[in-house]
Design a protein around this motif. Sequence first.
Motif, short mmCIF file in Angstrom:
data_model
loop_
_atom_site.label_atom_id
_atom_site.label_comp_id
_atom_site.label_asym_id
_atom_site.label_seq_id
_atom_site.Cartn_x
_atom_site.Cartn_y
_atom_site.Cartn_z
N THR A 41 0.97 -1.10 0.16
CA THR A 41 -0.01 0.03 0.04
C THR A 41 0.90 1.38 -0.04
OG1 THR A 41 -1.75 -1.26 1.16
CG2 THR A 41 -1.84 1.28 0.99
N TYR A 42 0.58 2.04 -1.02
CA TYR A 42 1.31 3.25 -1.06
C TYR A 42 0.50 4.58 -1.21
CZ TYR A 42 5.21 0.55 -2.95
OH TYR A 42 6.29 -0.25 -3.06
N PRO A 43 0.89 5.76 -0.89
CA PRO A 43 0.37 6.93 -1.14
C PRO A 43 0.15 7.16 -2.77
CG PRO A 43 1.94 7.28 0.44
CD PRO A 43 2.35 6.16 0.00
N TYR A 44 -0.85 7.77 -3.45
CA TYR A 44 -1.33 7.73 -4.71
C TYR A 44 -1.44 9.15 -4.93
CZ TYR A 44 -4.08 6.64 -8.88
OH TYR A 44 -4.67 6.66 -10.04
N MET A 45 -0.92 9.21 -6.24
CA MET A 45 -1.12 10.61 -6.86
C MET A 45 -1.28 10.49 -8.40
SD MET A 45 -1.59 13.85 -6.04
CE MET A 45 -1.10 15.55 -6.52
N THR A 46 -2.28 11.23 -9.04
CA THR A 46 -2.47 11.27 -10.31
C THR A 46 -1.76 12.34 -11.03
OG1 THR A 46 -4.58 12.20 -10.24
CG2 THR A 46 -4.74 9.83 -10.53
N ILE A 47 -1.20 12.14 -12.20
CA ILE A 47 -0.50 13.29 -12.95
C ILE A 47 -0.88 13.23 -14.39
CG2 ILE A 47 1.37 13.52 -11.48
CD1 ILE A 47 2.93 11.84 -13.27
N ASP A 48 -0.86 14.23 -15.02
CA ASP A 48 -1.33 14.14 -16.46
C ASP A 48 -0.23 13.97 -17.41
OD1 ASP A 48 -3.71 15.14 -15.99
OD2 ASP A 48 -3.37 17.31 -15.60
N VAL A 49 1.36 14.35 -17.11
CA VAL A 49 2.25 14.25 -18.04
C VAL A 49 3.32 13.63 -17.14
CG1 VAL A 49 4.05 15.50 -19.54
CG2 VAL A 49 1.51 16.22 -19.44
N SER A 50 3.99 12.57 -17.71
CA SER A 50 5.29 12.17 -17.31
C SER A 50 6.24 11.78 -18.63
CB SER A 50 5.11 10.87 -16.63
OG SER A 50 4.71 9.76 -17.36
N SER A 51 7.41 11.28 -18.11
CA SER A 51 8.36 10.73 -19.08
C SER A 51 7.62 9.67 -20.14
CB SER A 51 9.52 10.29 -18.61
OG SER A 51 9.39 9.08 -17.99
#
Length: 83
Positions: A41-51
Motif C-alpha cells: 500500500t502506497y500513497p497515490y497521486m495522479t498526474i497528466d504528464v510524465s516521461s
Amino acid sequence: MQPGIHPEYRDVVFHDTTADTYFVIGSTLKTSRTIEYQGKTYPYMTIDVSSASHPYYTGKQKANKSDGRVAKFNKKYSFGGKK
C-alpha cells in the motif's frame, strides 16, 4: 538532520493518466489517497504528464501546422507550399 523540521520522505505511486503508467518514486508529497500496488500500500497521486507520455521523451511530437500564428502567416503569404 535536525529532528522534527523535515517532511516525511516515502515511496509514492504516481499514475500518469495519459499513458496509464504507474511509477513508484520517493517523495515528500502529502496525499490522503492510497493504492495497492505490487502487493504493498502506497500513497497515490495522479498526474497528466510524465516521461511515458511527454512528446519530448516519447518522440511522438504532434505538430499541427494548421493552427496558430505561424500557420496564419504562412497561409497569408503563401509559404504553405501552395503557390
